[in-house]
Structures are given as C-alpha cells and as structure tokens.
Design an enzyme around this catalytic site. Structure first.
Site, PDB file in Angstrom:
ATOM      1  N   CYS A 110     -78.949  32.089  84.946  1.00 15.06           N
ATOM      2  CA  CYS A 110     -79.541  31.013  83.663  1.00 15.06           C
ATOM      3  C   CYS A 110     -80.172  32.039  82.732  1.00 15.06           C
TER       4      CYS A 110
ATOM      5  N   CYS B  16     -78.003  30.039  80.633  1.00  8.35           N
ATOM      6  CA  CYS B  16     -78.549  29.167  79.604  1.00  8.35           C
ATOM      7  C   CYS B  16     -79.390  29.778  78.367  1.00  8.35           C
TER       8      CYS B  16
ATOM      9  N   LYS C 175     -77.368  32.094  76.005  1.00 13.76           N
ATOM     10  CA  LYS C 175     -76.170  31.128  75.399  1.00 13.76           C
ATOM     11  C   LYS C 175     -77.179  30.210  74.177  1.00 13.76           C
TER      12      LYS C 175
ATOM     13  N   TYR D 204     -67.868  23.352  79.840  1.00 13.16           N
ATOM     14  CA  TYR D 204     -69.036  23.889  79.129  1.00 13.16           C
ATOM     15  C   TYR D 204     -68.985  25.297  78.710  1.00 13.16           C
TER      16      TYR D 204
ATOM     17  N   GLU E 276     -68.726  26.105  74.585  1.00 11.21           N
ATOM     18  CA  GLU E 276     -70.101  26.520  74.029  1.00 11.21           C
ATOM     19  C   GLU E 276     -69.854  28.065  73.541  1.00 11.21           C
TER      20      GLU E 276
ATOM     21  N   HIS F 159     -89.018   6.624  63.304  1.00 16.67           N
ATOM     22  CA  HIS F 159     -88.381   6.735  61.874  1.00 16.67           C
ATOM     23  C   HIS F 159     -88.728   8.153  60.967  1.00 16.67           C
TER      24      HIS F 159
ATOM     25  N   GLU G  84     -83.623   7.294  67.132  1.00 16.95           N
ATOM     26  CA  GLU G  84     -83.891   5.941  67.109  1.00 16.95           C
ATOM     27  C   GLU G  84     -82.812   5.092  67.037  1.00 16.95           C
TER      28      GLU G  84
HETATM   29  P1  FAD Z   1     -78.042  31.856  90.437  1.00 22.76           P
HETATM   30  O1  FAD Z   1     -79.237  31.523  88.843  1.00 22.76           O
HETATM   31  O2  FAD Z   1     -76.866  32.199  89.845  1.00 22.76           O
HETATM   32  O3  FAD Z   1     -79.070  32.739  91.056  1.00 22.76           O
HETATM   33  C1  FAD Z   1     -78.333  33.548  92.105  1.00 22.76           C
HETATM   34  C2  FAD Z   1     -79.086  34.906  92.058  1.00 22.76           C
HETATM   35  O4  FAD Z   1     -78.604  35.517  93.668  1.00 22.76           O
HETATM   36  C3  FAD Z   1     -78.417  35.828  91.260  1.00 22.76           C
HETATM   37  O5  FAD Z   1     -79.445  36.668  90.873  1.00 22.76           O
HETATM   38  C4  FAD Z   1     -77.421  36.933  92.255  1.00 22.76           C
HETATM   39  O6  FAD Z   1     -77.221  37.951  91.813  1.00 22.76           O
HETATM   40  C5  FAD Z   1     -78.195  36.773  93.475  1.00 22.76           C
HETATM   41  N1  FAD Z   1     -77.622  37.149  94.829  1.00 22.76           N
HETATM   42  C6  FAD Z   1     -76.044  36.648  95.077  1.00 22.76           C
HETATM   43  N2  FAD Z   1     -75.789  37.095  96.126  1.00 22.76           N
HETATM   44  C7  FAD Z   1     -76.778  37.845  96.563  1.00 22.76           C
HETATM   45  C8  FAD Z   1     -77.202  38.704  97.898  1.00 22.76           C
HETATM   46  N3  FAD Z   1     -76.134  38.591  99.008  1.00 22.76           N
HETATM   47  N4  FAD Z   1     -78.330  39.035  98.082  1.00 22.76           N
HETATM   48  C9  FAD Z   1     -79.433  39.102  97.081  1.00 22.76           C
HETATM   49  N5  FAD Z   1     -79.336  38.270  95.913  1.00 22.76           N
HETATM   50  C10 FAD Z   1     -77.871  37.628  95.750  1.00 22.76           C
HETATM   51  N6  FAD Z   1     -77.399  25.266  83.094  1.00 22.76           N
HETATM   52  C11 FAD Z   1     -78.577  24.439  82.458  1.00 22.76           C
HETATM   53  O7  FAD Z   1     -78.994  23.560  83.238  1.00 22.76           O
HETATM   54  N7  FAD Z   1     -78.331  24.561  81.082  1.00 22.76           N
HETATM   55  C12 FAD Z   1     -77.658  25.337  80.578  1.00 22.76           C
HETATM   56  O8  FAD Z   1     -77.484  25.358  79.023  1.00 22.76           O
HETATM   57  C13 FAD Z   1     -76.696  26.423  80.985  1.00 22.76           C
HETATM   58  N8  FAD Z   1     -75.999  27.092  80.493  1.00 22.76           N
HETATM   59  C14 FAD Z   1     -75.281  27.809  81.166  1.00 22.76           C
HETATM   60  C15 FAD Z   1     -74.449  28.865  80.466  1.00 22.76           C
HETATM   61  C16 FAD Z   1     -73.496  29.781  81.161  1.00 22.76           C
HETATM   62  C17 FAD Z   1     -72.724  30.717  80.334  1.00 22.76           C
HETATM   63  C18 FAD Z   1     -73.469  29.819  82.624  1.00 22.76           C
HETATM   64  C19 FAD Z   1     -72.569  30.591  83.290  1.00 22.76           C
HETATM   65  C20 FAD Z   1     -74.361  28.843  83.331  1.00 22.76           C
HETATM   66  C21 FAD Z   1     -75.052  28.033  82.826  1.00 22.76           C
HETATM   67  N9  FAD Z   1     -75.941  26.944  83.454  1.00 22.76           N
HETATM   68  C22 FAD Z   1     -76.693  26.096  82.719  1.00 22.76           C
HETATM   69  C23 FAD Z   1     -75.861  26.676  84.975  1.00 22.76           C
HETATM   70  C24 FAD Z   1     -77.170  27.856  85.486  1.00 22.76           C
HETATM   71  O9  FAD Z   1     -77.182  28.919  84.895  1.00 22.76           O
HETATM   72  C25 FAD Z   1     -76.939  27.615  86.905  1.00 22.76           C
HETATM   73  O10 FAD Z   1     -76.748  26.149  87.243  1.00 22.76           O
HETATM   74  C26 FAD Z   1     -78.289  28.014  87.601  1.00 22.76           C
HETATM   75  O11 FAD Z   1     -78.318  29.476  87.427  1.00 22.76           O
HETATM   76  C27 FAD Z   1     -78.302  28.144  89.008  1.00 22.76           C
HETATM   77  O12 FAD Z   1     -79.168  28.603  89.880  1.00 22.76           O
HETATM   78  P2  FAD Z   1     -79.050  29.242  91.266  1.00 22.76           P
HETATM   79  O13 FAD Z   1     -80.297  29.684  91.512  1.00 22.76           O
HETATM   80  O14 FAD Z   1     -78.367  28.312  91.881  1.00 22.76           O
HETATM   81  O15 FAD Z   1     -78.134  30.712  91.239  1.00 22.76           O
HETATM   82  P1  NDP Z   2     -65.503  24.374  84.803  1.00 25.66           P
HETATM   83  O1  NDP Z   2     -65.051  24.587  86.484  1.00 25.66           O
HETATM   84  O2  NDP Z   2     -66.280  23.237  84.512  1.00 25.66           O
HETATM   85  O3  NDP Z   2     -64.301  24.394  83.531  1.00 25.66           O
HETATM   86  C1  NDP Z   2     -63.404  25.508  84.016  1.00 25.66           C
HETATM   87  C2  NDP Z   2     -62.425  25.289  82.663  1.00 25.66           C
HETATM   88  O4  NDP Z   2     -61.399  26.321  82.670  1.00 25.66           O
HETATM   89  C3  NDP Z   2     -61.577  23.811  82.999  1.00 25.66           C
HETATM   90  O5  NDP Z   2     -61.560  23.413  81.310  1.00 25.66           O
HETATM   91  C4  NDP Z   2     -60.414  24.261  83.420  1.00 25.66           C
HETATM   92  O6  NDP Z   2     -59.226  23.432  83.113  1.00 25.66           O
HETATM   93  C5  NDP Z   2     -60.105  25.586  82.972  1.00 25.66           C
HETATM   94  N1  NDP Z   2     -59.273  26.425  83.648  1.00 25.66           N
HETATM   95  C6  NDP Z   2     -59.308  26.652  85.095  1.00 25.66           C
HETATM   96  N2  NDP Z   2     -58.369  27.507  85.532  1.00 25.66           N
HETATM   97  C7  NDP Z   2     -57.646  27.707  84.518  1.00 25.66           C
HETATM   98  C8  NDP Z   2     -56.609  28.549  84.205  1.00 25.66           C
HETATM   99  N3  NDP Z   2     -55.906  29.368  85.299  1.00 25.66           N
HETATM  100  N4  NDP Z   2     -56.124  28.573  83.042  1.00 25.66           N
HETATM  101  C9  NDP Z   2     -56.434  28.145  82.216  1.00 25.66           C
HETATM  102  N5  NDP Z   2     -57.484  27.189  82.162  1.00 25.66           N
HETATM  103  C10 NDP Z   2     -58.137  27.383  83.281  1.00 25.66           C
HETATM  104  O7  NDP Z   2     -66.272  25.837  84.593  1.00 25.66           O
HETATM  105  P2  NDP Z   2     -67.283  26.412  83.541  1.00 25.66           P
HETATM  106  O8  NDP Z   2     -67.395  27.900  83.830  1.00 25.66           O
HETATM  107  O9  NDP Z   2     -67.134  25.938  82.081  1.00 25.66           O
HETATM  108  O10 NDP Z   2     -68.710  25.695  83.792  1.00 25.66           O
HETATM  109  C11 NDP Z   2     -69.167  25.929  85.053  1.00 25.66           C
HETATM  110  C12 NDP Z   2     -70.618  25.205  85.481  1.00 25.66           C
HETATM  111  O11 NDP Z   2     -71.753  25.854  84.892  1.00 25.66           O
HETATM  112  C13 NDP Z   2     -70.583  23.792  84.635  1.00 25.66           C
HETATM  113  O12 NDP Z   2     -70.166  22.854  85.807  1.00 25.66           O
HETATM  114  C14 NDP Z   2     -71.827  23.704  84.566  1.00 25.66           C
HETATM  115  O13 NDP Z   2     -72.603  22.853  85.557  1.00 25.66           O
HETATM  116  C15 NDP Z   2     -72.664  24.888  84.415  1.00 25.66           C
HETATM  117  N6  NDP Z   2     -73.034  24.956  83.094  1.00 25.66           N
HETATM  118  C16 NDP Z   2     -74.010  24.375  82.224  1.00 25.66           C
HETATM  119  C17 NDP Z   2     -73.979  24.668  80.866  1.00 25.66           C
HETATM  120  C18 NDP Z   2     -74.925  23.461  80.452  1.00 25.66           C
HETATM  121  O14 NDP Z   2     -75.809  22.627  80.833  1.00 25.66           O
HETATM  122  N7  NDP Z   2     -74.859  23.497  78.758  1.00 25.66           N
HETATM  123  C19 NDP Z   2     -73.368  25.383  80.124  1.00 25.66           C
HETATM  124  C20 NDP Z   2     -72.526  26.423  80.642  1.00 25.66           C
HETATM  125  C21 NDP Z   2     -72.170  26.181  82.034  1.00 25.66           C
HETATM  126  P3  NDP Z   2     -58.815  21.612  83.826  1.00 25.66           P
HETATM  127  O15 NDP Z   2     -59.536  20.857  83.371  1.00 25.66           O
HETATM  128  O16 NDP Z   2     -57.443  21.875  83.581  1.00 25.66           O
HETATM  129  O17 NDP Z   2     -59.004  22.447  85.204  1.00 25.66           O
END
Ligand code: FAD
Ligand code: NDP
Length: 512
Positions: free
Chosen positions: A76, A81, A84, A218, A222, A487, A492
C-alpha cells in the site's frame, strides 16, 4: 514430547527441532513474531506491543523483475494505494486545470506535465512514510528486522538477511502477513523481459510514454486512468470484461467515461508476444478473441496488471503442513485467522477469501493482536466492506452488486433505486455527466433493508465511506429518505433517490 508432537505434525524431524529449540531456550524470545511489515503486519505488531506483548516484525522486499525495490510499509505504502492515489490526484488536477479556464482562470493554451517532477515528489513522500513506520515501531518497542522470514516450526522462524546472515527467533505465536506481488503471464514471449508491473510504474524516473496496460480490474483501470490524465497515450487490453465482480452496469459507465476521457480500450483481446525493436519500442502482437485475427502496435511501455500472486514460496509452509488453496496459492484461514497449524495465523492479502484491501488488513491485524493478547474474542467482520476504484470517474461501492443481489434474493426480491445526476462542479465547466450515477439496492417488502450501494462521481471514496456506516448498521430505504442531505453535494443525491428501475421511468435528476 508426545504432547508437543500431537496435532498436525507429521514430520518427526520438525518435532525434534521444536523440542530442542524450546528446551534449550526455556522460553520464547518473543510473544509474537509477525512476518511481513505491510499494512496488516505493522498494524498487528504495533497493537500487540501496545498491549504489552514482546513483538518482532520481519519485513523484506525482494526487488521486482526490473530491479525496483522499496522500504518498510508493504504494498500500500510503496507500490499501491499511496503512490496510486497521488498520481490519480495529479491526473485530476489536469482536468481541474481545464475546468479552471471556464471559471475564469487565465491559463496558457498549452499546458504540459512533467513525469519526473511528479514521480520524484511522490517517491519522496513514500520514503518519508517508510521512515515514519520505522520510528513508530521503535517508539512502540516493536523489534524491526529487515530479514526474509521462513517457518521452522510453529514457534520458530528463521530469517535471512540480504548479506546471507541467518537469525533464528522463537515466539509463542507466529503471524504471516506477507501479502502478494504482481503476476506476469507465463506463456507470452517477452512478457517479463520487456514488461513492467505496478511494482515498477510508481518508481520510474522517466515517463512511461505510450503505454499498453494489460488487465482490466482495479490496477489496470486505475493506472491507465492516471496515465491518460497526465497526458499520456494509454490503452487497456481487456481479455473478457472490465471490473469482474463489480456491478457490471456501473463498471460499464466507468469504462465509458474513460473512453470519452481519452483512454483507449482493446476489448476481448489477448496478447501473444512482446518484441523489442531496434528503436527501443515494444511491438505487441495480440489476437482478437472474437475474430481470431492478429494485430500489432508499438508502445514505449507494457504494464502487466493481470492479478497478484500470494507471497508464500519462501515461507516453508509445506514442510509444516500449513494448508493452502491449490488454485490461488493463498493460506486457508478460519474466522479467527488461524491456519491449519496451531499457533500460526495468517491474514491480509495472503489469506484465502479475504478482500485485498488495506483497511481490512489493518482491522483484521489489530483484532488478531487483541485476541492473541487475550483482550477480546471479537472476530473481524468481513461483511459490507466498502471500496473505491480510483478511475478518472471514481466508483465507490459497498454491499452487493445488482447481479449478486438478484442471485441471492431473486428479481422480485429486490428494489433498485437509481439516479443519473449532474455534479454542480460539472455545470460551469461544461463537463459531460452522462456517467455520474448512483444505485441503491434494497430488499423488497416492508423494511427495504439496503443491501448494496454504488456511486460514480467526484470523491466517490468519501461519499461511499459515510454510507458504509449505514449498511453496517442495517439501514433501510426509509432511513435513507429520513437522512437530511448536505447541499449542494453529490452525496445528497443518494438521500433523494426515488426512481425504481422497475418503474422504467427516466432516472435523470432535474433541478436543484
Ligand atoms: P502487504 O502490504 O503486501 O505487505 C506484505 C509485506 O511482507 C511486504 O512488505 C513484503 O515485502 C513482505 N514480505 C513478503 N514475504 C516476506 C518474508 N518471507 N519475510 C519478510 N517479509 C516478507 N487497497 C486499498 O484499500 N485501497 C487502494 O487504493 C489500493 N490501491 C492499490 C493499488 C495497487 C497498485 C495495488 C497493487 C494494491 C492496492 N491496494 C489498495 C491493495 C493493498 O495495497 C493491499 O491489500 C495491502 O497492502 C495488503 O496488506 P498486507 O499487509 O496483507 O500485505
Ligand atoms: P485482479 O485479479 O482483480 O484482475 C486481474 C485482471 O487481469 C482481470 O481483468 C483479468 O481478466 C486480467 N487478466 C488476468 N490474466 C490475464 C492474461 N493472461 N491476459 C490478459 N488479461 C488477464 O487484479 P488486480 O491486480 O487488478 O487487483 C488485485 C487486487 O488489488 C484487487 O482485487 C484489489 O483488492 C486490490 N486493489 C485495490 C485497489 C483499490 O482499493 N482501489 C486498487 C488496486 C488494487 P479476467 O476478468 O478476464 O480474468
């Protein structure tokens, strides 16, 4: 020893190891070891320490295939997050500058965006958060170790530093919160050599230029949204539908808006190969699933947004018998975040069936810490988790999609109230508001309990957050109507919604 080796331990050697560790040390080094210092792991470890537990948190970032790496805080903070949302804000400001002219601001005809300036500022902010997390852990007396953790037994963790130094730690309980990493497609030549993922995009020093984003959930929407918003040529390749799992009518409005905003969509197509040209450009070949025809175009960047894979490989879970879902690779967890092995817990993105969202990871982590410290028995409530997709037209929702509500209650069992509204800020700016929409799904009958709410428009996250409380408290349609609006706001409009889909009447809001 027999007592210690009971339960799910099938490997005698592990049991011996465990007995040795425990007998030699007499007691554990820590009450709790958390593997993973992301949203969930940090929240869990800090909460446990506040409750008087002796805690260590291990966080280690494996560089991306491109070599991008970052600091403490997990997905995140570093590659999710936070960067992004800031880049989304950069894009919204581009739109605001265009609107500003209509509001009297004198702005040069040609405006341009500087990627390096934006990325540098975002990266500096992220680095300040990395530092802030270290300070907080220190203040709360949580031992932070920058080592890669793996499990030896249900009380012992082995850590490996970047330099190859091994550390062994023991604890009463071990929590796994290692999250996930973006996937690369496996069967597409050139995908990994020439493509990047969300682990890289926010850390690029130079503009990605003309970008193909593969994947339409997502992350894909985004990223393509903010790239378009800062003036880049961005295309999304959609394999099937956009935003699978979301209300599909609303998902359609989000992609319609994006198309009108300038993002290109290549529908129902799958990439076949990526070749690097002598010019440095990336030639992508893809197949149209509808016609079977092959197409090509050249991009500066190919961004894979095809989903995420759980980070379990390095943990040694199979040796201990921690059960995984074979299909997703995620850890199977109970309602109390317990795994199939006693004293080992898992939550956040790594947990099977859990939402991949920061606030759920944080809340689940805090509650787990409190339960492990014996302060509560309260379980995490994963119902009615609100979320927002930060696309150019933001989309917030909580509860069931119309499709899911209909599946659960039947067409005659739900009433869908909806409205197409015009945000006031769109009027003077002469912006098209065709996709600004809201939908409130209620059970049909006496109480009309609200089971789903969907909203597209400015600040959708802020709007949805407030209404999520209503759903959590079991609000009904009459509660909504009894709520006085503020408003003039977009929120609203939710309190005024009165046209049912069933009536077939025009749902366009007219007047003030
Ligand atoms: P993580 O935050 O992934 O943390 C896991 C940590 O463990 C990492 O630092 C990793 O390096 C470390 N780790 C892994 N293996 C080991 C190991 N063996 N030993 C030590 N450390 C290790 N969520 C939202 O709510 N709102 C958003 O707007 C949003 N935007 C997102 C945008 C993107 C592009 C992405 C990819 C995700 C987004 N998410 C968003 C999802 C959110 O980031 C994740 O759901 C959240 O970070 C999950 O938290 P976590 O603690 O499970 O794992
Ligand atoms: P998702 O698993 O949600 O989506 C993957 C996308 O890639 C789908 O559209 C899927 O299509 C497509 N896809 C998968 N494999 C292929 C392939 N081989 N070729 C072409 N297209 C493919 O993953 P995201 O990475 O978008 O998000 C992961 C999670 O991260 C989300 O579930 C969300 O919880 C979290 N997140 C939250 C955000 C927020 O809160 N704003 C922002 C970003 C991430 P198909 O539908 O056909 O399978």
């Amino acid at each position: 020893m027999a007592a210690l080796c009971r339960g799910k331990h099938r490997w005698k050697t592990n049991c011996y190891f465990k007995v040795l560790t425990r007998t030699l040390s007499g007691k554990y080094n820590y009450d709790l070891i958390v593997i993973g210092g992301g949203s969930g792991g940090l929240a869990c470890s800090k909460e446990a320490a506040q409750l008087g537990q002796k805690v260590a948190v291990l966080d280690y970032v494996e560089p991306s295939a491109l070599g991008t790496k970052w600091g403490l805080g997990g997905t995140c903070v570093n590659v999710g997050c936070i960067p992004k949302k800031l880049m989304h804000q950069a894009a919204l400001l581009g739109t605001a500058v265009k609107d500003a002219k209509k509001f009297g601001w004198q702005i040069p005809a040609v405006i341009s965006h500087d990627w390096s300036l934006m990325a540098g500022a975002v990266q500096n902010y992220v680095k300040s958060l990395n530092w802030g997390h270290r300070v907080q852990l220190n203040d709360k007396k949580v031992k932070y170790l920058n080592i890669k953790g793996s499990l030896v037994d249900e009380h012992t963790v082995k850590g490996l530093s970047k330099a190859g130094k091994e550390t062994t730690l023991t604890a009463k309980n071990i929590v796994i919160a290692t999250g996930g990493r973006p996937k690369y497609p496996t069967n597409i030549p050139g995908a990994m050599e020439h493509g990047i993922t969300s682990d890289d995009i926010f850390w690029l020093k130079k503009s990605p230029g003309k970008t193909l984003v593969v994947g339409a959930s997502y992350v894909g929407l985004e990223c393509a949204g903010f790239l378009t918003g800062i003036g880049l040529d961005a295309t999304i390749m959609v394999r099937s539908i956009a935003l699978r799992g979301f209300d599909q009518q609303v998902a359609g409005l989000v992609t319609d808006y994006m198309e009108a905003y300038g993002t290109k969509f290549v529908w129902e197509c799958v990439p076949r190969r990526v070749d690097k040209l002598p010019s440095g450009g990336l030639r992508v070949t893809w197949t149209d699933a509808r016609t079977g025809s092959e197409h090509q175009d050249t991009y500066d960047t190919v961004l894979w947004a095809v989903g995420r894979a759980p980070e379990t490989k390095a943990l040694g879970l199979d040796k201990l018998g921690v059960q995984l879902n074979k299909e997703t690779g995620k850890i199977i967890v109970g309602a109390d975040e317990s795994t199939s092995v006693p004293n080992i817990y898992a939550f956040g993105d790594i947990g099977e069936g859990r939402p991949e969202l920061t606030p759920t990871a944080i809340q689940a982590g805090r509650l787990l810490a409190r339960r492990l410290a014996g302060k509560t028995s309260q379980l995490m409530n994963y119902d009615n988790v609100p979320t927002t997709v930060f696309t150019p037209l933001e989309f917030g929702c909580v509860g069931l999609s119309e499709e899911d509500a209909e599946k659960r209650h039947g067409y005659d069992g739900i009433e869908v109230y909806h409205a197409f509204y015009k945000p006031l800020e769109f009027t003077v700016a002469e912006r098209d508001a065709s996709q600004c929409y809201l939908k409130v799904i209620c059970e049909r009958g006496k109480n009309q309990k609200i089971v789903g709410l969907h909203f597209t428009g400015p600040n959708a996250g802020e709007v949805t957050q407030g209404f999520a409380l209503g759903l959590q408290c079991g609000a009904t349609y009459s509660d909504l109507l009894n709520t006085v609006g503020i408003h003039p706001t977009c929120a609203e409009e939710v309190t005024k919604v009165h046209i049912t889909k069933r009536s077939g009447l025009d749902a366009t809001v007219t007047g003030c």
